[in-house]
Scaffold this active site. Structure first.
Site, PDB file in Angstrom:
ATOM      1  CB  ALA A 264      -0.902   0.020   1.228  1.00 39.91           C
ATOM      2  CG  ASN A 267      -0.296   8.076  -2.858  1.00 40.36           C
ATOM      3  OD1 ASN A 267       0.859   8.108  -3.232  1.00 40.36           O
ATOM      4  ND2 ASN A 267      -1.096   7.026  -3.060  1.00 40.36           N
ATOM      5  CD  GLU A 300       1.025   2.291   3.624  1.00 39.72           C
ATOM      6  OE1 GLU A 300       1.645   3.365   3.504  1.00 39.72           O
ATOM      7  OE2 GLU A 300       1.591   1.168   3.519  1.00 39.72           O
ATOM      8  CG  HIS A 303       3.943   6.385   6.004  1.00 36.59           C
ATOM      9  ND1 HIS A 303       5.233   6.553   6.470  1.00 36.59           N
ATOM     10  CD2 HIS A 303       3.925   5.181   5.365  1.00 36.59           C
ATOM     11  CE1 HIS A 303       5.960   5.482   6.129  1.00 36.59           C
ATOM     12  NE2 HIS A 303       5.195   4.633   5.466  1.00 36.59           N
TER      13      HIS A 303
END
Ligand code: BES
Ligand code: ZN
Length: 873
Positions: A264, A267, A300, A303
């Site tokens: 994954a 973004n 993710e 992040h």
């Protein structure tokens, strides 16, 4: 081959010559000819420097500076980018138009289509496959993105940040405009367009802001996103409570696609996932799949602060975001589930993947010094060892000290592209400690070996512990310095209780935690009773190999009594490893009854959690045993491990049967940790019983019944896992049934491919070969390639067939895959690089295959790097 690719060095870092303040992108999406217009606000930083932009696989349509169209003579284009030698030294506007082919993009880097859905993958260097740009993480800009596409085929149009505007265009097209207020490097840019269904939810942050949450998936799959959505909300809450970090936008989108090079991608506000890490329901996902989804969704999401708000200055700093974020997702899972079981599982993964890397031709420090293709450095070392290094800081500073360091790190570097040194400096400054020696963990590769010797003086009642450390040489690093590490220890008295230990604060900053710094140190504990056993590297406080000799009885004692659950498990693993190695060396050698007895005790101990028992009765893997041998004996290890399992099950058959039925609980499936633990233990028991199934039709029936009557994928897949190793009608019936049941479900068929590829039966390679032609397989889909080919290369018994057929098959497939998807090919090539670990015959065959790969003309940088280093080092 043409010119050999050259390496990029960390020491060559220079700040960018140009800043890009804003990026305005316009996409006119067409499957085979997408036009990309980019308008950049460029601010020169170095007067006179040429403007160099990265670009790959692009068709350049036009270049305009401050409204003036450049003539071809004004710039240079080659296969790596676009250079404009003469640019004004004042801020300028640069407009570039390019054309790309998403449908033809099999590299799955840049803009591509996955089952008809447009999506992007820009980390690490995919943005340059969309437009010409300074593709480096220290160039941070504010993005405004316009997407135009056919409305019917692409009702959903997404990019980073907030939706500013949407509307209709002529010819059945429509558009959307997105704006991300946070400056970001181009690797965090994302675009998605397609026909997707959505699960919508909401999260209220602790300061009371509402965040719209959306998970986009293929139509019909929304019910399978419930668990991922729940994991997302729990991650958002956890980051607030444990790390004091709150989400910073009003929306957070996740898109699941079926073709994805990795797991994954984080973004900004538009995470893109391999659908394997989103989709789950009891019929199609195992407990391990659920746990994986929870961890990857969290990773993710985390992040957003550790990676996005604070990003990396250059790709050598990758562990700054990845090691830290893995540490954070491991802690999240530990808080959500069983902490000791999570630790055991993480150590298993570290030993299975990172230790071999650190001992092989591709060894590198968690902050590498050079690379040929950065994609090759998303490694277990950067990730898992990187996380262990963060964990050691956490262990040394304690939770409060670590969080103080985190706050200072965020305060100093929010909105910046930072370095590993800056992270460590924040930790040191916030706690006024000196971490300069500790920083060697960032520059030295290799797994340190720690040898421990204990001596008790009955006269004085003193216990003396001598600890030595060696960091072994690795390619390019012949000489190593000692590292600082926190080393957890305990002495157990005859009742199995911890003996209280006192030492100087510099030697033992906290009770039971030694501060190792020198090649050799002696610790003295005064006036203690004679210890029955010594517990070492408790909690796996340092990512090292421990060498210590203790009698089997002491190890069995630790298995039964150690107050540290990790060390209790570890005692069993080390004891078993010793016995198995001795058995490989001498196949007539009996196993210690003390070990078998200790396994029986563990099985009976009802104070232990089921998931822990499942881990504790599982013998070390064949690969783990192999890593301990000078020359690997694949068949000997397999035989020894089976023999020990057979002896255990023969002695405790009744107990295994009872454990099996006691943990077979009726009622609806629930993925929670306790229920998963019961299934893990039940299936571990069944796995032991399966050792007798070749001989006993009744046991084959038991396994087949579990397969066919299961009401969840965990039990069904666990039974099939056992059946694939047992030749006979049950095996064939179950495999055929599984395919029939799940023929329409790509993710479940991945399991079907994988289970056939890891079978220990002698005809496995033939089966794998014929599966290449099966409609369930495709060389274009990374999940398929990993499930069939990747899994086969992990099947030591069959991959390492003495005739070299496994190696030749592997190299053939890599040569086929390399032009299609060089990133995935490079990642799957590593097993051939392990040749040094095998006998002369196998070595020659493995090297010959590597040479054959290396001889291919126009080899990609990715595959060239892995193949050449594997041969040379
Ligand atoms: N940033 C990576 C994804 C990535 C890596 C994209 C390399 C492109 C190239 C992401 O945060 C990540 O680390 N994903 C892991 C899973 C994670 C739970 C460790 C992955 O994809 O394997
Ligand atoms: Zn990551």
């Amino acid at each position: 081959m043409t010119a050999q690719p050259t390496a990029i060095h960390r020491r060559d870092y220079r700040a960018p010559d140009f800043r890009i303040e804003t990026v305005e992108l316009e996409f006119d999406l067409q499957p085979e000819a997408t036009r990309v217009k980019s308008k950049l606000a460029v601010v020169p930083q170095t007067p006179g420097a040429p403007l160099k932009l990265d670009g790959e696989d692009l068709e350049l349509l036009s270049v305009v500076i401050d409204g003036r169209k450049l003539a071809p003579a004004d710039y240079k284009v080659d296969e790596h980018g676009l250079t404009i030698p003469a640019v004004p030294s004042v801020p300028l506007t640069l407009e570039i138009e390019t054309k790309v082919n998403p449908k033809g993009n099999t590299h799955l880097s840049g803009l591509y289509q996955s089952s008809g859905v447009y999506c992007t993958q820009c980390e690490a260097q995919g943005f340059r496959r969309i437009t010409y740009f300074p593709d480096r993480p220290d160039v941070m800009s504010i993005y405004r993105v316009t997407i135009r596409a056919d409305r019917k085929a692409n009702p959903v149009l997404l990019s980073n940040g907030n939706l500013l505007e949407e509307g209709s265009l002529s010819d059945g097209r429509h558009y959307a405009v997105w704006h991300d207020p946070f400056p970001k490097p181009c690797y965090l840019f994302a675009l998605v367009a397609g026909d997707l269904a959505v699960n919508e939810d909401e999260f209220v942050t602790r300061s009371g802001r509402k965040v719209a949450l959306r998970i986009f998936v293929e139509h019909g799959k929304v019910p399978r996103t419930v668990y991922a959505m729940d994991a997302l909300k729990r991650s958002m809450r956890w980051d607030e409570t444990r790390f004091d970090l709150e989400y910073d936008l009003d929306l957070f989108n996740i898109v699941a696609v079926s073709d994805f090079n990795m797991g994954a991608m984080e973004n900004k506000s538009l995470n893109v996932f391999n659908d394997k890490y989103i989709l789950a329901d009891p019929d199609t996902a195992t407990d391990a799949d659920y746990a994986g989804i929870e961890a990857v969704v969290a990773h993710e999401y985390f992040h957003n602060w550790t990676g996005n708000r604070i990003t990396c200055r250059d790709w050598f700093q990758l562990s700054l975001k990845e090691g830290l974020t893995v540490f954070r997702d491991q802690e999240f899972t530990s808080d959500m589930r069983s902490r000791p079981v999570k630790r055991i599982q993480d150590v298993r993964v570290l030993r299975a993947r990172q230790f071999p890397e650190d001992a092989g031709p591709l060894a590198h420090p968690i902050r590498p010094d050079s690379y040929i293709a950065i994609d090759n450095f998303y490694t277990p070392t950067v990730y898992e060892k990187g996380s262990e290094v963060i964990r050691m800081i956490h262990t040394m500073l304690g939770e409060a000290g670590f969080q103080k360091g985190m706050r200072l790190y965020v305060e100093r570097h929010d909105g910046e592209a930072a370095t590993c040194d800056q992270f460590v400096a924040a930790m040191a400054d916030a706690n006024t400690v000196d971490l300069s020696q500790f920083q060697r963990w960032y520059s030295q590769a290799g797994t340190p070996e720690v040898t421990v010797e204990g001596r008790y003086d009955a006269q004085s009642g003193d216990y003396e512990l001598t600890v030595t450390q060696i960091v072994p040489p690795t390619p390019g690093q012949p000489d190593k310095q000692p590292v600082q590490m926190p080393f957890g220890i305990g002495l157990l008295d005859a009742q199995g209780r911890d003996i209280a230990l006192k030492a100087e604060a510099a030697e033992m900053p906290r009770p039971g935690l030694l501060n190792l710094t020198a090649p050799k140190q002696t610790f003295r504990f005064k006036g203690v009773p004679e210890p029955k056993a010594i517990s070492l590297n408790r909690g796996f406080s340092a990512p090292v190999i421990v060498k210590a000799k203790q009698p089997g009885e002491a190890q069995a004692f630790l298995m039964a009594h150690d107050s540290d659950a990790f060390a209790r498990w570890e005692a069993g693993q080390q004891y078993a490893t010793e016995l198995l190695l001795a058995r490989v060396a001498d196949p007539s050698r009996p196993f210690d009854p003390a070990f078998i007895e200790a396994i029986g005790q563990t099985l009976r101990d009802d104070k232990l959690e089921q998931a822990f028992i499942a881990e504790a009765i599982t013998l070390p893997s064949e690969d783990y045993i192999a890593d301990r041998m000078a020359v690997v004996d694949v068949d000997g290890i397999h035989a020894a491990r089976r023999a020990l399992r057979l002896e255990i099950v023969s002695k405790y058959r009744k107990q295994f049967e009872e454990t099996y039925s006691r943990n077979t609980t009726p009622g609806a499936y629930s993925p929670d940790a306790a229920s998963a633990g019961r299934r893990a233990l039940k299936n571990a028991a069944l796995s032991y019983l399966s050792e007798l199934a070749d001989e006993e039709a009744g046991l084959r029936r038991l396994i087949f019944d579990q397969y066919s009557k299961a009401d969840n994928m965990t039990d069904r897949a666990a039974a099939l896992r056992l059946l694939v190793d047992i030749a006979g009608e049950e095996r064939e019936a179950a495999l055929a049934d599984f395919y029939q049941r799940f023929a329409d479900d790509a993710l479940v068929l991945d399991k079907w491919l994988m289970l056939q590829a890891i079978s220990s039966l002698p005809d496995t390679l033939d089966k794998v070969r014929s599966l290449l032609k099966h409609p369930a397989f495709s060389m274009q889909k990374p999940n398929k390639v990993r499930s069939l080919i990747g899994a086969f290369t992990a099947n030591a018994l069959r991959y390492h067939a003495a005739d070299g057929s496994g190696y030749a098959f592997h190299a053939d497939r890599m040569l086929e895959l390399e032009p299609i998807n060089p990133q995935v090919a490079a990642r799957l090539l590593a097993p051939l690089g392990r040749w040094r670990r095998f006998d002369a015959g196998r070595q020659e065959k493995m090297k010959a295959e590597l040479r054959r790969v290396l001889a291919k003309p126009n080899l990609s940088r990715d595959v060239y790097e892995i193949a050449s280093k594997s041969l040379e080092n």
